[in-house]
Design an enzyme around this catalytic site. Structure first.
Site, PDB file in Angstrom:
ATOM      1  N   GLY A 135       0.827  -1.201   0.000  1.00 27.31           N
ATOM      2  CA  GLY A 135       0.000   0.000   0.000  1.00 27.31           C
ATOM      3  C   GLY A 135       0.857   1.244   0.000  1.00 27.31           C
ATOM      4  CB  VAL A 186       1.045  -0.301   4.126  1.00 25.12           C
ATOM      5  CG1 VAL A 186       0.756  -1.493   5.043  1.00 25.12           C
ATOM      6  CG2 VAL A 186       0.344   0.951   4.648  1.00 25.12           C
ATOM      7  CG  ASP A 193      -9.183   9.140   5.404  1.00 25.23           C
ATOM      8  OD1 ASP A 193      -9.978   9.559   4.531  1.00 25.23           O
ATOM      9  OD2 ASP A 193      -8.023   8.766   5.144  1.00 25.23           O
TER      10      ASP A 193
END
Length: 352
Positions: free
Chosen positions: A20, A27, A133
């Site tokens: 990610g 990530v 988020d």
């Protein structure tokens, strides 16, 4: 600050592959340097200004022990390469799952995933953490992509990326500046901005209801494969959905003073299936002027409605025989509006 590379070691873990990347960092999937089968996910910031967010996220999720929230394992924002070690979830993000089902997920899967997200937020909000988020990319679904989508259960759902949890107005403003993905016509908002509540987009005060607004958008997208536009309910795009979908959506994707106050209330609506179906037959409607509700209450559920409501905000029931609709965007403006509140287009004179 440059990002790490595969094979490098961070703390006790060796980086395997990047899984990610975003504006805040990367990530990585990694394994323990001795216990090879001990797999984790490691987040590292690629910009020094986001180290603070990494620290906030680690502290936030360490205090949130819940099966629907990705677990924190280790944190060191002061290391040469700052890192946050987290539970690794083998599967897809909800964004990836929606991409594979562009016409919408099966209703049973929509319910399981929605309940999982709401349970995670219920726990977070109870502990004073607002996510800020919520979007499909920040919801992981264990096993997705390897097993039939119909077999997804609530415990497969893991909410991640609490980097903005309890963030202040300065952080929110920086998101707005760095995330300005709007076309000149103002129609191509994408990414994080597309899931923000109006109060967050405006840099105002956020609370638990701000996360719930985002859940409403995610719910619509799971059902229809697209985000909401104008005044359409999910069943307008995809007929035959369970009755709770429109009811819950209309109580989340609305102005803040009309939103459900908590994830607990949304869970109760889903659990009880308490949202009546949309009234479509003219047999159930009285002949009356556009935008005028009967006696200030919904004839289907009894909830309070305003004079200009075309649909009940509590259950989604149609209140008028011929709802006024914008020819340009399909939204449902109020009876006396001269311009559409959804697209700004001029509206024809109301008849009758």
């Amino acid at each position: 600050m440059t990002g790490p590379k595969a094979g490098e070691r961070i703390s006790e873990y060796v980086l395997d592959e990047q899984i990610g990347v975003g504006s805040f960092g990367q990530v990585w999937k990694a394994h323990h340097h001795i216990w090879k089968n001990d797999t984790v996910a490691i987040k590292v910031p690629t910009d020094s200004q986001y180290v603070r967010n990494l620290q906030k996220e680690g502290i936030a999720i360490h205090g949130l022990r819940h099966p629907n929230i990705v677990r924190a394992i280790g944190l060191d924002p002061f290391a040469d390469v700052p890192y946050l070690v987290m539970e690794y979830v083998e599967g897809l993000s909800l964004a990836g799952l929606i991409e594979r089902h562009p016409r919408g997920l099966p209703p049973s899967s929509v319910q399981q995933i929605t309940v999982g997200i709401l349970r995670a937020l219920e726990h977070a909000h109870t502990n004073g953490v607002i996510h800020r988020d919520i979007k499909p990319a920040n919801v992981l679904v264990a096993g997705a992509g390897r097993k039939p989508v119909e077999t997804i259960v609530t415990d497969d759902v893991k909410v991640t990326d609490f980097g903005l949890g309890q963030a202040g107005e300065v952080t929110t403003a920086s998101i707005l500046q760095s995330g300005s993905l709007v076309s000149e016509e103002g129609r191509s908002i994408s990414g994080t901005l597309a899931y923000m509540s109006p109060e967050q987009r405006d840099g105002g005060q956020t609370d638990n209801r701000s996360d719930l607004y985002s859940v409403g958008i995610v719910l619509f997208e799971m059902c229809c494969g697209e985000r909401p536009s104008g005044g359409d309910l999910p069943s307008h795009i995809r007929p035959g959905l369970p009755s709770w979908v429109d009811g819950v959506f209309s109580k989340l994707y609305t102005r803040r003073d009309r939103r459900l106050a908590s994830a607990t209330e949304a869970l109760a609506m889903i659990d009880a299936g308490s949202a009546p179906p949309i009234i479509r037959s003219s047999d159930h409607l009285r002949s009356r002027p556009v935008g005028v509700a009967v006696g200030g209450s919904c004839p289907a559920c009894g909830g309070r409605v305003e004079r200009d409501d075309n649909f009940c905000i509590h259950c989604g029931a149609q209140l008028v025989t011929n709802p006024r609709r914008c020819e340009q965007c399909g939204g449902y403006p109020a009876a006396d509006d001269r311009f559409c509140v959804f697209c700004g287009g001029a509206l024809p004179e109301r008849v009758g």
